[in-house]
Design an enzyme around this catalytic site. Structure first.
Site, PDB file in Angstrom:
ATOM      1  N   GLU A   1      -6.441  -2.498   5.637  1.00  0.00           N
ATOM      2  CA  GLU A   1      -6.054  -1.212   6.217  1.00  0.00           C
ATOM      3  C   GLU A   1      -5.832  -1.294   7.722  1.00  0.00           C
ATOM      4  OE1 GLU A   1      -5.163   1.251   4.581  1.00  0.00           O
ATOM      5  OE2 GLU A   1      -6.055   1.040   2.605  1.00  0.00           O
TER       6      GLU A   1
ATOM      7  N   ASP B   1      -7.677  -6.683  -1.996  1.00  0.00           N
ATOM      8  CA  ASP B   1      -8.208  -6.233  -0.711  1.00  0.00           C
ATOM      9  C   ASP B   1      -9.485  -5.431  -0.918  1.00  0.00           C
ATOM     10  OD1 ASP B   1      -6.503  -4.479  -2.006  1.00  0.00           O
ATOM     11  OD2 ASP B   1      -5.301  -4.007  -0.256  1.00  0.00           O
TER      12      ASP B   1
END
Length: 382
Positions: A133, A74
């Protein structure tokens, strides 16, 4: 050429200085792409999906592929104002890699770099994912169809850094590693009125109090006590002044559960209780549940068994059996679609994840690369 430890650290530090929020990772994307294009391209195929333009897919073509093994990193950051005072601290005010995604990206680049020089047996698919997130980047990637044809993995792996573990340690467990999360919003609508004439109003504060107390029984009375779940109501708002009965109230909270089945069960009990309160108090109760892509990270039993066996039996790896965490991770959605494993990489720091002072131990980068590289080669032999 294989990147050195020093070069990897410099890459990580550069990434740390340019953190960007979900779906805005443009400089990060460009920097990653430039690094990837500097690698040997003999076995690589790069794709940037138009539907998710800050994502990057890199296929490493295997010698004699029996499967395609996916690896995810990520790339987004958090709205946190960095307070480390490091010379390579974030240059973007109020944005920081406070969850260590700069470590995640650097480890992935190190692995990709190695396999670009040493052609793997199986195909490898590296997925540099935006919006972990927030915005459910993993789910967006899946639903927008970016995993297609040769860019579709048969299994998926990914790590999360952990400041509580020694630098370079690998942590994992059978079953769930991260809980799934669901946002809860409840609007209670009655009738406002004068405090002296309650018979002419319909008090949402009283109904809200009853609703909150009944919700607290879900975990204690509807969930197997051997299992684990959480319902937390963190925000309650009602009324405007002391002598007016509130005609509207709002509750905001979160659900955490270790399996998707458990979350669905909690969701249903919440719906039942809201319907009961609406009938009991003769008012409207509107429940909104938003899970997005933050499903429980449920590791595949067979693949996790292989992963743990390799790490335990590798004398170069410090393997740690870890407990499940109630934090959320959108890799859980991808693991619901593809079998795979998520695991921890220790980064040994006194600060917690999402902290403004998080300072991962950079020696974890090369140790993580070596451990994961070894496992991927081992997995290809199975």
């Amino acid at each position: 050429m294989i990147l050195t430890k020093e070069e990897l650290i410099q890459i990580r530090r550069h990434l740390h200085q340019i953190p960007e929020l979900a779906l805005k990772e443009f400089k990060t994307h460009d920097y990653l792409l430039n690094i990837i294009k500097s690698f040997n391209q003999d076995y690589l195929k790069i794709e940037v999906p138009q539907s998710l333009p800050t994502a990057i897919l890199v296929l490493v073509k295997g010698k004699n592929p029996q499967r395609t093994i996916g690896y995810r990193a990520d790339i987004d950051a958090l709205p946190v104002n960095e307070k480390t005072n490091l010379p390579y601290a974030s240059k973007n005010p109020n944005v920081m890699h406070a969850c260590g995604h700069d470590i995640h990206m650097t480890v992935a680049l190190g692995l990709l770099n190695y396999f670009s020089e040493n052609q793997p047996q199986d195909n490898l698919l590296f997925f540099f994912q935006p919006a972990e997130e927030s915005e459910s980047g993993g789910r967006q990637a899946y639903e927008k169809g970016i995993f297609h044809d040769e860019f579709k993995p048969d299994e998926f792996y990914g790590l999360h850094d952990n400041p509580a573990l020694p630098a370079g340690a690998i942590g994992c467990r059978m079953g769930t590693l991260f809980a799934g999360t669901t946002e809860v919003n409840i609007d209670i609508t009655g009738k406002s009125g004068h405090a002296a004439f309650p018979q002419n109003a319909n008090d949402t504060v009283v109904a809200t109090a009853s609703l909150i107390m009944q919700i607290q029984t879900i975990i204690s009375r509807s969930i197997d006590p051997i299992q684990s779940g959480v319902v937390t109501l963190g925000k309650v708002k009602a009324g405007t002044i002391r002598n007016v009965i509130a005609g509207h109230a709002r509750i905001e909270g979160t659900i955490r559960g270790l399996t998707q089945k458990m979350i669905v069960q909690i969701d249903q009990r919440l719906k039942d209780i809201c319907e009961g309160i609406a009938r009991s108090y003769n008012l409207d109760v509107e429940l909104q549940l938003n899970q997005g892509g933050y499903w429980p990270v449920e590791n595949n039993p067979e693949l996790t068994k292989q992963f743990i066996s390799y790490m335990k039996n590798n004398p170069q790896v410090n393997y740690v059996e870890t407990a499940p965490a109630m934090t959320g991770e959108d890799f859980g959605f991808l693991l619901a679609k593809f079998p795979g494993v998520m695991f921890w990489l220790g980064v040994e720091d006194n600060s917690e994840l999402h902290s403004a002072t998080l300072t991962p131990n950079e020696s974890s980068i090369i140790r993580g690369i070596e451990a994961i590289k070894g496992f991927l080669i081992y997995r290809m032999e199975k």
